[in-house]
Design a protein around this motif. Structure first.
Motif: not given
Lengths: 353, 353
Positions: A288-295
């Motif tokens: 989820v942390a990586l996902f938020k970074e991608m967003k």
């Protein structure tokens, strides 16, 4: 598994040559199910060569595919042609690919498609079916499922007869995908990898595919490594490997909750997964942390408050759909998942979305 | 591509259940081709359940498979059984898997197997064939070739009908492989990756598979990452991905020269590749450096001077075999490979081995 696959920019031009030997006779047409965004797009349609009674059906992917839509298509095909088709060719995203797989199955299996939602309920081999993805991420091109919204549930027809006989991977076909959709569908792949790699069903087979897809997603969505074309190529392969990874393990919490949203609100699968995954730190902290970074990198703003005004019975419907997906929970949390995955917990999660 | 695959420790136990629905009738047996190292090994053979006229043929893998061996096996099967077999099951390393693929093809195609050495010469679908690798690295379990030494050349039967219909990947079966053979065969996979990733035929499909297999080889042979069982699992997956990578690109210099050694001297493929690759700094500098590091870590000493006493005509025979493999050279060096790959150059390389 998919028996045959070609890969390459421009490989869509091979479609006619590949399928022609599969023509049963002149009365047995090839039926093309094509995403209606390509209607009037000569760049694609002019490359489909129709012979005899071959026919293109343009279909909207604005809504998720349903069992009744599959049954209607099958009836339409049976009524319009004397012979069973030589093959079904799906051209589009997950919706079109899943429709093509389901129609190919239902042309040789009795009854209605809702009766086959589940695992290994299909009795007869499907007719020859070909998948041509035009957006990358869903893994529908390689999976052994076709996810349908039925009268009672959103659930796939999972069977050995579901996978395509032939897939054409032509990354050039993805060049006009709008940015938001590119991101949401790409994240479907990323989420597949996280759910597979963090699941209890994981094995070395799924892991090797999942790790490769995960690495490719990072190269694409974080490191932005390569030309536009190279990134398209990589995302198409990430989708493939991510699909292979879950084919031999299972998805998890994000997909279970997303199916609930899809069933009740008709939320499209890609964006639905993103809305759900954004709230799943508890289950998948690093993912989820990586996902938020991608967003953030891609400047994506997700809709908020889509569950804000729902009534109790609506929440209950979503919770029923989500809890019904037992293998997903078992993969995500383990055999004793019922001890921690309560209705209240899911209600709290849905309320945040 | 392989249509169906199961993966897992102990999955070999599923063999009987998987193949039984494919039995055509009681007179159409399943024929098992099994590496004769398993003769008397009840741990494996007791798990093969023979019914009706099913039969196990134990075959030595001490020599590379030949076209005449395939033709003899096919004749023996045709003479011994009234009906065409229900299926051929190969259990062993690359030799046994390639024999099983070739026999399955030659049971439905006229003439002799040497006539099918090349690309896409097979006319009729093979009979149902299953592969069960018991050593990892060759990629034979997933490839669309079956490499045979014929009267005129060492070359594969490359066709869409060659791949197995079913593969069982059970890493437990590799537990008793002797260390040297484990290394040589593992290096076959490593070399596949280097040749594919450094080749001019490379595309995003092959690249994604090749990179994953390459990474796994580094984890196994350099970082020694994981338990004994995890390393077996990983090497089985590396072999699979490495095989997929070359299936959609091509091998290169090491394989071309190794086929020459195999043809003239009968050098087994795994060790032959190692002997050749050790001399290929010019073509694959990073790959060869890593290979030498792996050799050192695992304390492997390669035979030296195997070409020391060869006569001119013997060198010429090897050079003819190697140069005949045009796609390999084109992949490795490019379309104008004939300008740099001279007979003298190959002679010099062979003299170093």
């Amino acid at each position: 598994m998919v028996s045959r696959v070609v890969f390459g920019r421009g490989s869509f031009n091979q479609l006619g040559d590949i399928i022609e030997p599969k023509r049963l006779n002149v009365k047995a047409p090839f039926i093309y199910l094509v995403d209606d965004v390509f209607k009037g797009n000569a760049e694609l349609t002019s490359r489909i060569s129709l012979a005899y009674e071959d026919h293109i059906l343009f279909i909207s992917a604005d809504t998720e595919p349903t069992t009744s839509q599959v049954d209607d298509l099958v009836e339409q095909i049976i009524l319009n042609y004397k012979d069973r088709p030589s093959g079904i060719i799906g051209i589009g995203g997950g919706t079109l690919l899943d429709l093509a797989k389901a129609v190919a199955i239902m042309l040789t299996n009795e009854g209605v498609s809702k009766d086959y939602q589940g695992w290994d309920l299909v009795k007869s081999p499907a007719i020859y079916h070909v998948g041509v993805p035009t957006i990358s991420g869903t893994g529908a091109e390689v999976s052994r499922t076709t996810v349908l919204t039925g009268p009672e549930r959103k659930l796939g027809i999972n069977s050995d007869y579901t996978p395509f006989d032939q897939v054409i991977l032509d990354p050039e076909l993805t060049k006009d995908v709008p940015k938001d959709q590119w991101f949401y569908t790409g994240m479907d792949c990323f989420i597949h990898c996280v759910e597979s790699l963090k699941g209890t069903y994981l094995n070395a087979f799924s892991q090797s595919y999942g790790e490769k897809a995960f690495d490719l997603c990072k190269e694409i969505f974080i490191e932005d490594k390569g030309t536009k074309e190279e990134l398209q190529d990589k995302l198409m392969m990430a989708s493939w490997h991510g699909g292979m990874s879950i084919a031999y393990s299972q998805v998890g919490v994000a997909h279970a909750l997303s199916y609930g949203l899809g069933y009740l609100l008709g939320t499209k699968h890609g964006i639905g997964n993103c809305i759900v995954f954004d709230q799943l730190e508890e289950f998948y902290p690093e993912g989820v942390a990586l996902f938020k970074e991608m967003k953030k990198i891609h400047n994506i703003t997700l809709p908020k408050g889509i569950c804000a005004h729902l009534a109790d019975d609506e929440f209950n419907t979503m919770i029923d759909v989500a809890l019904g997906l037992e293998p997903l929970w078992e993969n995500a949390v383990g055999k004793n998942w019922r001890q921690t995955i309560t209705r209240e917990k899911l209600r709290t999660l849905y309320e945040k979305m």
